[in-house]
Design an enzyme around this catalytic site. Structure first.
Site, PDB file in Angstrom:
ATOM      1  N   SER A   1      62.317  -3.082  70.078  1.00 18.28           N
ATOM      2  CA  SER A   1      61.364  -2.637  69.047  1.00 18.28           C
ATOM      3  C   SER A   1      61.919  -1.654  68.028  1.00 18.28           C
ATOM      4  O   SER A   1      61.243  -1.333  67.056  1.00 18.28           O
ATOM      5  CB  SER A   1      60.130  -2.033  69.711  1.00 18.28           C
ATOM      6  OG  SER A   1      59.397  -3.053  70.340  1.00 18.28           O
TER       7      SER A   1
ATOM      8  N   SER B   1      58.110  -3.942  67.754  1.00 17.71           N
ATOM      9  CA  SER B   1      56.828  -3.334  67.442  1.00 17.71           C
ATOM     10  C   SER B   1      56.902  -2.251  66.367  1.00 17.71           C
ATOM     11  O   SER B   1      55.899  -1.934  65.746  1.00 17.71           O
ATOM     12  CB  SER B   1      56.243  -2.715  68.708  1.00 17.71           C
ATOM     13  OG  SER B   1      57.069  -1.648  69.164  1.00 17.71           O
TER      14      SER B   1
ATOM     15  N   LYS C   1      56.694   7.019  64.643  1.00 21.60           N
ATOM     16  CA  LYS C   1      55.933   5.864  65.134  1.00 21.60           C
ATOM     17  C   LYS C   1      54.694   6.338  65.889  1.00 21.60           C
ATOM     18  O   LYS C   1      54.743   7.337  66.617  1.00 21.60           O
ATOM     19  CB  LYS C   1      56.833   5.030  66.054  1.00 21.60           C
ATOM     20  CG  LYS C   1      56.270   3.681  66.457  1.00 21.60           C
ATOM     21  CD  LYS C   1      57.260   2.944  67.380  1.00 21.60           C
ATOM     22  CE  LYS C   1      56.755   1.586  67.815  1.00 21.60           C
ATOM     23  NZ  LYS C   1      57.704   0.921  68.754  1.00 21.60           N
TER      24      LYS C   1
END
Ligand SMILES: [Mg+2]
Ligand SMILES: [Zn+2]
Lengths: 498, 99, 503
Positions: free
Chosen positions: C179, C155, C80
């Site tokens: 997330s 997210s 990420k």
């Protein structure tokens, strides 16, 4: 407002009582920074002592320096503070380019040390200073302002930032309001800062070099008419970074406020900047437009909960309190009050102590450090301890004098050699051939020559004017490049001419 | 509904150093009011005697030894800088000094 | 598509260890898959083919030399973009960091590199991890492989989508309020948030420091456990990192057994606001657990209903401070305000933050600034910290009675792109079930519970355990996984539509 239009200090004090509040920032002398492993070495090339943490790079996290915590506790104890059983760091949020994270990691309502006191002496009178708190925080980077009026923030078209100092551990020591010092207020403030400097040095927690910013003072002062209880509006004068400035800045600020109040004006509660060069303060950020710092507990650091055992261990490491130490040394050394005050004022106590420790007599050690060496430090504009000579070497020079091998002039020449890095006093004396000539053969010849060259002087002496001998001694000295044993030369002259 | 005016938002934006547009101020003020109304209920249950939690996992006294560790070279440190001069970060003029 | 990309990380590790396939082949297969489908999915912000293949070749060489390698050595991974990677552009999904090349590696990246996992690239995310749909990325949304006009969660939508689309067998996510877990739930993948402090935060671009935690995103519980073991463990660079052995998660995943396990169903985390299909799959899962010998009890955690409000005060407050460093002075974007000649640093900061931050980031910074500002502190931030204590106490009481807690991971399945973009409250509701564990620092795991009847999209079940008892989630999760996979006749993702290769 120029100094000219201000009421005199005496007039100011005649009408008002000053109330002081002093905030002193002490940069700790830890090897690494408060929250990262970067070196704290002073004077390195710009941005050569930085890492993701102290540069505030995305993702970096702080870890507290154990020695800094220890120093904070020792400072608190030395100031007779209570040490928190549990406290946290807090974020002080405001934007400023010299602060990489745009918040300062500090402490807010949970300082590590609080409610202390200490005492200072001015003209033989003792003043108690109550300590509000001593808390831990981090220093900022240094900005260099370019383009505009040099060094000044206003008018600068840009700034250049060096973050080597960012994250250096600081202890902020805050006093409670200091009242009842009257006309002595500026001197009490100076004495207090001097006292802290001595205390930090004795604790060994800071280099306390005001000229390098490792000890900095913000001076708050307000005035109130005699007999009034409530405080007046105060100003905080920043960047007061020499002992002299502490006193002068406060004097100026007291006169400035008295002038305002006397003229029926109000004092604006604001931050002001002291200008060493012009001896005035100028306004900075006024508190009306001050930031809302939005403090909250620093989530990236865990609470500090010093065990009572640790605190007591640290208490046991505290040095002798400065006042007590001064009294003891004055006693042993047999210094007069004046001599002692001068020695303290010059920050020469540790040097004299070390020189005596190396075998010199206290008075001679004092004479060297407050005389010849003080002069040299002054001309080189450096602190005494920065001179390129150690107390041991000073003691060695004095030993050579005592042994009659050097006279005062030769001793100074030897010191030149030591400063020039030519080695120990002994080595310098040898290498430069600096040695008092005292063998009669050499001296006798020089004396006879002098008498022969100055018959008129010789006659005066024969006629009993022994004072005239000085002239001949001078001639002999000159001839022997100052290396003659003056006393012996006098004897030889008088032998020959009486 | 908690009072949060357009002026409040403008003041907060100033504190947060965000130069919000007029349109954003118009849009944000009512939105924040709605959000604040929905979060305000935390004060219903937060009695005085409840100790606050600032850290999810309770740890204390985590320190590092006072040792110097290699950091970044000046080149690495300055690599991402918008502007560099004299091995320093070059920034616009700074208005006033801070405490 | 090469069937290598369909394999689990554990299978790939075995093939690599046996020498049946090289890491270069495996890595190339995934790079090819990314090339084929990522135009449609947009899971990646950066692809580092060169770096990944270099690592792969190195691992192959070391294996050839007979060096002993970590279990996952040679198995590629996606990371990420909130995680700092030395030499690879790291933007955190924001314009303000466009083009920023970090000079250092996050601790978890160091561990991935030490274990020999080739890093395929950086995955898309909501800007600064603020969002539940990945629509708040400054670089365009990621799409859900199950339905390209739906959100992949957020997210960490890029990480969940990359794994669901077979672009990577493993991904790193970060979870502040859900997330990792919520994107996994809506993409039919596995997502684990370890105990707060279980994995290092050093090098995670902070959203809310007291909540952020990195963890695995995978297609099987065992894969998650294997990755968990690589990244977890004490880090002296993170003061909040727990100095204790990593819980035995791999053993737990391998020795799944439900007999005698007491499972608590949280009363407050279901019912109103939960989609029927999501609840149906959840109830089916409970039946399976019971059938396998687990004891199901209902547990009430009365303060969980305040979780979302507490979260949406603490998060913006911490974020408003964490994001102050993005000021155009030392790195990242610098915008000069138009109209001002010789602008001040203050003006440049404000102009840059205005231009460099997206709407949601500004919204939360203003909200957090408000919650911390004098006059409101006690009512908002102060109260939130107290409720946080109450929520933790609810957990402690619950874990007196049960070994783990379960709930649907999210109230709904994936919604359509754009549906909630300018309705913050509706968007925040996605986190209702995941935020309590975040606030209390408890570990959480999400696995697919099946497809919702109304839309045929994946639903997720969340398993929560006490702090540092992460292994319990793996034990229960692995057992449930095998029961479900048997029922489905294969992994749920086999039912996902084939993505057509655009290249
Ligand atoms: Mg301070
Ligand atoms: Zn550093």
């Amino acid at each position: 407002m120029t100094t000219a239009t201000l009421v005199s200090y005496d007039d100011a004090i005649a009408q008002f009582d000053p109330v002081l509040g002093l905030e002193v920032h002490v940069e700790l002398n830890t090897a690494s920074k408060m929250f990262c492993g970067c070196s704290t070495e002073f004077g390195a090339p710009p941005n050569s002592q930085v890492c993701p943490v102290c540069l505030g790079l995305p993702g970096a996290l702080p870890v507290a320096n154990e020695r800094a915590i220890e120093s904070a506790i020792r400072i608190g104890l030395a100031l007779n503070c209570s040490i928190a059983e549990w406290c946290r760091f807090a974020r002080k949020n405001y934007f400023y380019p010299d602060m990489p994270k745009n918040f300062q990691t500090s402490q807010y309502d949970e300082p590590i040390a609080y409610d202390g006191w200490t005492e200072v002496e001015v003209d033989g009178e003792t003043y108690r200073i109550d300590i509000e708190r001593a808390h831990m925080e981090e220093d900022t980077g240094k900005s260099l302002h370019v383009g505009g009026a040099t060094g000044r923030i206003h008018g600068a078209v840009g700034s250049l930032l060096d973050y080597n100092r960012a994250g250096v551990p600081l202890i902020e020591i805050v006093t409670k309001p200091i009242e009842g010092t009257g006309a002595k207020a500026p001197e009490v403030a100076r004495a207090y800062v001097t006292h802290l400097r001595e205390l930090m040095a004795a604790l060994g927690v800071s280099d306390v070099r005001m000229e390098q910013g490792s000890l900095r003072c913000d001076a708050n002062v307000s005035l109130r008419p005699h007999g009034r209880q409530e405080y007046g509006l105060r100003t905080e004068t920043k960047n007061v970074n020499s002992l002299r400035s502490v006193e002068r800045a406060l004097r100026h600020e007291i006169c400035r406020q008295a002038t305002l109040l006397g003229g029926g004006d109000r004092v604006t509660q604001e931050t002001r900047h002291w200008h060493e060069d012009t001896d005035v303060t100028t306004p900075g950020r006024s508190k009306e437009q001050a930031e809302d710092y939005r403090y909250f507990p620093e989530p990236d650091l865990v609470p500090v909960a010093p065990s009572r055992e640790w605190v007591e261990e640290l208490r046991a490491t505290l040095p002798e309190p400065p006042a007590q130490r001064r009294a003891r040394l004055q006693e042993v050394w047999g210094f007069s009050d004046l001599e002692m005050r001068d020695a303290v004022g010059a920050g020469a106590l540790p040097l004299i102590e070390a020189t005596v420790g190396a075998g010199a007599a206290p008075q001679t050690a004092r004479k060297w450090w407050l005389g010849e060496l003080a002069r040299r430090a002054k001309t080189e504009e450096i602190a005494l301890e920065e001179l390129a000579i150690t107390p041991a070497q000073v003691a060695e020079v004095q030993a050579l004098v005592d042994a009659g091998r050097l006279n005062d002039k030769l001793a100074r020449d030897v010191i030149d050699g030591v400063f020039a890095g030519e080695g120990s006093p002994e080595e310098v004396a040898k290498a430069r051939g600096l040695e008092v000539v005292s063998d009669d053969a050499a001296l006798g010849a020089a004396v006879d020559q002098a008498i022969a060259d100055n018959p008129d002087v010789a006659d005066k002496i024969r006629a009993g004017k022994t004072a005239a001998a000085g002239a001949l001694i001078g001639v002999v000295m000159k001839q022997l490049r100052g290396q003659a044993d003056a006393a012996r030369v006098r004897e030889l002259i008088l032998e020959r001419l009486s | 509904m908690p009072e949060i005016s357009r002026d409040d938002v403008a003041h907060l934006a100033k504190l947060a150093r965000i130069d919000l547009t007029e349109a954003e101020l118009d849009h944000l003020a009512p939105q924040l009011a709605v959000i604040l109304e929905s979060v305000a209920k935390v004060s219903e249950v937060a009695d005085a005697d409840v100790p606050p939690t600032s850290h999810a996992v309770p740890l204390s006294n985590v320190y590092r030894a006072d040792e110097v560790r290699p950091g970044l070279t000046p080149e690495e440190a300055l690599a991402g800088a918008p502007e560099v001069d004299q091995q320093r970060f070059a920034v616009p003029r700074i208005l006033d000094e801070e405490a | 598509m090469s069937d290598l990309v369909k394999r689990s990380a554990a299978e790939l590790a075995d093939l690599l260890a046996a020498g049946d396939v090289s890491s270069v082949e495996v890595t190339q297969a995934h790079l090819d898959r990314i090339g084929a489908v990522d135009d449609a999915v947009h899971a990646f912000l950066q692809v580092d083919a060169e770096g990944a293949l270099r690592t792969a070749a190195d691992v192959d060489a070391r294996r050839a030399k007979g060096e002993s390698l970590a279990a996952l050595a040679g198995v590629p991974i996606a990371v990420k973009d909130v995680v700092v990677t030395k030499g690879i552009v790291t933007t955190c999904g924001s314009k303000i960091l466009e083009g920023w090349v970090p000079p250092y590696d996050a601790t978890i990246v160091k561990r991935l590199k030490a274990a020999g996992l080739p890093i395929l690239g950086k995955t898309n995310m909501d800007e600064f991890a603020m969002g539940s749909s990945t629509e708040h990325s400054a670089y365009g949304p990621t799409r859900n492989p199950w339905s390209l006009d739906c959100i992949p969660g957020g997210s960490g939508g890029g990480s969940s989508a990359s794994v669901a689309a077979y672009e990577a067998p493993l991904a790193i996510g970060t979870d502040t309020g859900g997330s990792i877990r919520q994107p996994s739930a809506v993409t039919g993948t596995i997502g684990v948030k370890p105990t707060y402090g279980g994995a290092s935060r050093y090098g995670l671009i902070a959203l809310a420091s007291s909540l952020d935690q990195a963890g695995p995103v995978t297609r099987s519980i065992l894969d998650a456990a294997l990755l968990h073991e690589v990244i977890a463990g004490h880090d002296p660079r993170d003061s909040t990192s727990i100095d204790a052995p990593v819980p035995p998660v791999v053993d737990a995943a391998r020795n799944a057994d439900l007999r005698g396990v007491r499972i608590g169903v949280v009363t407050e985390l279901r019912g109103e606001g939960y989609q029927a299909g999501v609840e149906a799959r959840f109830d089916d899962a409970l039946k399976l657990l019971t059938s396998a010998g687990a004891e199901i009890v209902e547990v009430s955690c009365p303060h969980f209903v305040y979780g979302l409000a507490t979260y949406y005060l603490i998060l913006p407050a911490e974020a408003s401070s964490n994001l102050a460093k993005f000021d155009a002075m030392r790195y990242g974007l610098r915008i000069l305000p138009d109209g001002a000649d010789a602008p001040s640093a203050e003006q440049v900061m404000a102009a840059t933050r205005e231009a460099g931050f997206g709407a949601e980031v500004k919204r939360r910074i203003i909200l957090g600034t408000y919650a911390l500002s004098s006059g409101y502190w006690d009512a908002y931030y102060g109260s939130a910290q107290k409720v946080r204590t109450l929520i933790r106490q609810d957990f402690d009481a619950a874990f007196e009675r049960v070994d783990v807690l379960v709930s649907p991971t999210t109230p709904t399945t994936a919604f359509k792109l754009g549906a909630k973009v300018d309705d913050p409250l509706a968007m925040y509701l996605n986190d209702v079930a995941t935020t309590p564990a975040s606030l209390a620092g408890m570990p959480g795991l999400s696995l697919p519970s099946g497809l919702a009847d109304e839309d045929g999209l994946p639903a997720g079940i969340q398993i929560l355990a006490p702090a540092m008892a992460d292994d319990r989630m793996y034990r229960v999760g692995a057992a449930l996984e095998s029961l479900l996979v048997d029922q489905w006749g294969g992994p749920l993702l086999d039912q996902a539509p084939e993505l057509e290769a655009t290249r």
